[in-house]
Design a protein around this motif. Structure first.
Motif, PDB file in Angstrom:
ATOM      1  N   LEU A   1      -4.901  -3.184  -3.120  1.00 36.96           N
ATOM      2  CA  LEU A   1      -5.355  -2.194  -4.100  1.00 36.96           C
ATOM      3  C   LEU A   1      -6.523  -1.370  -3.572  1.00 36.96           C
ATOM      4  O   LEU A   1      -6.590  -0.158  -3.785  1.00 36.96           O
ATOM      5  N   VAL A   2      -7.456  -2.020  -2.870  1.00 37.79           N
ATOM      6  CA  VAL A   2      -8.602  -1.298  -2.305  1.00 37.79           C
ATOM      7  C   VAL A   2      -8.128  -0.312  -1.237  1.00 37.79           C
ATOM      8  O   VAL A   2      -8.586   0.840  -1.192  1.00 37.79           O
TER       9      VAL A   2
ATOM     10  N   LEU B   1      -5.368   7.064  -1.243  1.00 30.28           N
ATOM     11  CA  LEU B   1      -4.550   7.722  -2.249  1.00 30.28           C
ATOM     12  C   LEU B   1      -4.616   9.240  -2.124  1.00 30.28           C
ATOM     13  O   LEU B   1      -3.623   9.954  -2.327  1.00 30.28           O
TER      14      LEU B   1
ATOM     15  N   GLN C   1       0.515   3.891  -2.989  1.00 30.47           N
ATOM     16  CA  GLN C   1      -0.038   5.190  -2.618  1.00 30.47           C
ATOM     17  C   GLN C   1       0.937   6.319  -2.920  1.00 30.47           C
ATOM     18  O   GLN C   1       0.526   7.393  -3.369  1.00 30.47           O
TER      19      GLN C   1
ATOM     20  N   TYR D   1      -0.491  11.894  -9.353  1.00 31.23           N
ATOM     21  CA  TYR D   1      -1.688  12.734  -9.295  1.00 31.23           C
ATOM     22  C   TYR D   1      -1.336  14.157  -8.876  1.00 31.23           C
ATOM     23  O   TYR D   1      -1.864  15.135  -9.433  1.00 31.23           O
TER      24      TYR D   1
ATOM     25  N   PRO E   1     -12.749   9.308  -1.388  1.00 35.51           N
ATOM     26  CA  PRO E   1     -12.791   8.017  -0.672  1.00 35.51           C
ATOM     27  C   PRO E   1     -12.214   8.067   0.745  1.00 35.51           C
ATOM     28  O   PRO E   1     -12.562   7.215   1.572  1.00 35.51           O
TER      29      PRO E   1
ATOM     30  N   TRP F   1     -16.553  -2.413  -2.405  1.00 33.79           N
ATOM     31  CA  TRP F   1     -15.706  -3.183  -3.313  1.00 33.79           C
ATOM     32  C   TRP F   1     -16.056  -4.665  -3.290  1.00 33.79           C
ATOM     33  O   TRP F   1     -15.801  -5.388  -4.277  1.00 33.79           O
TER      34      TRP F   1
ATOM     35  N   VAL G   1     -10.549  12.578  -6.163  1.00 35.22           N
ATOM     36  CA  VAL G   1      -9.485  11.680  -5.712  1.00 35.22           C
ATOM     37  C   VAL G   1      -9.467  11.585  -4.195  1.00 35.22           C
ATOM     38  O   VAL G   1      -9.225  10.504  -3.632  1.00 35.22           O
TER      39      VAL G   1
ATOM     40  N   THR H   1      -5.194   1.042  -1.112  1.00 36.85           N
ATOM     41  CA  THR H   1      -4.494   2.098  -1.850  1.00 36.85           C
ATOM     42  C   THR H   1      -5.478   3.104  -2.419  1.00 36.85           C
ATOM     43  O   THR H   1      -5.277   4.323  -2.316  1.00 36.85           O
ATOM     44  N   TYR H   2      -6.545   2.595  -3.025  1.00 33.13           N
ATOM     45  CA  TYR H   2      -7.551   3.471  -3.617  1.00 33.13           C
ATOM     46  C   TYR H   2      -8.151   4.411  -2.582  1.00 33.13           C
ATOM     47  O   TYR H   2      -8.353   5.604  -2.854  1.00 33.13           O
ATOM     48  N   GLN H   3      -8.434   3.886  -1.398  1.00 29.93           N
ATOM     49  CA  GLN H   3      -9.100   4.710  -0.395  1.00 29.93           C
ATOM     50  C   GLN H   3      -8.220   5.835   0.112  1.00 29.93           C
ATOM     51  O   GLN H   3      -8.701   6.955   0.299  1.00 29.93           O
TER      52      GLN H   3
ATOM     53  N   SER I   1       0.832  -1.211   0.000  1.00 30.28           N
ATOM     54  CA  SER I   1       0.000   0.000   0.000  1.00 30.28           C
ATOM     55  C   SER I   1       0.862   1.254   0.000  1.00 30.28           C
ATOM     56  O   SER I   1       0.552   2.240  -0.682  1.00 30.28           O
TER      57      SER I   1
END
Length: 292
Positions: free
Chosen positions: A161-162, A168, A83, A90, A111, A123, A108, A164-166, A79
């Motif tokens: 990945l989930v 980020l 991230q 980004y 989350p 998810w 972005v 990381t998405y949250q 993560s």
């Protein structure tokens, strides 16, 4: 008398409330956890016995602990890597003078404000075996859906990945603040010398972002190594121990097996791992800041 009133004594008393709260809610529970790890307490009964180092012997002979620690490190370091890399990309993109950059930053970051448990369930409906959005697409090309969350070689990376998405957006915001604190004079001087965009990035941007990198890496490591909510929502640590982390195994031991003594031992192990990793990473990155 006047010098006494003007001294720092009264100012230092302002630390006392914060110190008391720290002792009450951090130090005392930690010491209690250490004490419980030397008992066979079930977490509910008033009666328990001292068993010495039996829980620690059990910990180091547990055949599943190696996999659990490995998963914990994957969640933490995986993560952190994703991230920081994606968050920096980004930040660089959204630091440019482009349209809707404010809206994109909000999307972005959005989350981050969602509960990790709720994010995990969202998810879950995307990855679930029957009726999941991803399997609806897969069924267009295959005869059978794919149970991704039950795949022991994939579910750990899906959870990473989930997570990381949250989070980020947190890395992105920190890097944005760092980028906006870099003076444009450096880039103007480098353009006069004919430096390329890559040279600007590696010789100016990256070294001057060292404090931001330190903040993000340490915070991401601590958060990833104690990951719990997303794992619980997506796989509950399964199948078997395939996606268990130290935090979920600690929860399972306490509430599932009513083995509070062993759960406290797992908590102490997690504390030691997080402390060692965070202290060494902080010391290393601080040294790189000075060199930069």
């Amino acid at each position: 008398m006047r010098s006494y009133r003007n001294s720092l004594f009264w100012l230092n008393l302002m630390y006392v409330p914060a110190l008391l709260l720290f002792l009450l809610f951090i130090v005392y529970p930690f010491l209690q956890g250490v004490r419980i790890s030397f008992t066979n307490w079930d977490g509910f009964s008033q009666d328990y016995s001292w068993i010495g180092f039996d829980n620690y012997k059990r910990l180091f002979t547990d055949e599943n602990i190696g996999l659990v620690v490995k998963n914990t490190f994957i969640y933490g370091f995986g993560s952190t890597l994703l991230q920081n890399v994606i968050g920096l990309l980004y930040a660089i993109l959204l630091n440019q003078n482009i349209k809707t950059r404010g809206l994109t930053r909000s999307i972005v970051y959005l989350p981050v404000i969602v509960s990790p448990l709720i994010m995990g369930y969202i998810w879950y409906f995307f990855f679930q075996y029957r009726g999941g959005a991803l399997n609806d697409v897969i069924m267009l090309f295959m005869d059978q859906p794919v149970d991704l969350l039950a795949n022991s070689s994939l579910n750990v990376w899906i959870i990473t990945l989930v997570n990381t998405y949250q989070y980020l957006g947190v890395a992105m915001i920190v890097y944005l603040a760092g980028l906006q604190s870099i003076s444009k004079d450096y880039y103007e001087a480098s353009s006069i010398d004919g430096a390329t965009a890559w040279q600007n990035f590696f010789r100016i941007t990256l070294p001057l972002l060292a404090p931001s990198i330190t903040i993000n890496v340490v915070l991401n490591l601590i958060g990833g190594l104690q990951l719990f909510d997303v794992i619980t929502a997506l796989t509950k640590g399964g199948p078997g121990f395939a996606s268990q982390s130290l935090s979920t195994l600690m929860y399972k031991s306490y509430f599932g097996s009513q083995d509070a003594g062993y759960a406290a031992t797992l908590g102490n192990l997690m504390f030691v791992i997080i402390m060692i990793v965070s202290v060494f990473s902080l010391a290393f990155l601080r040294r790189r800041e000075i060199q930069a």
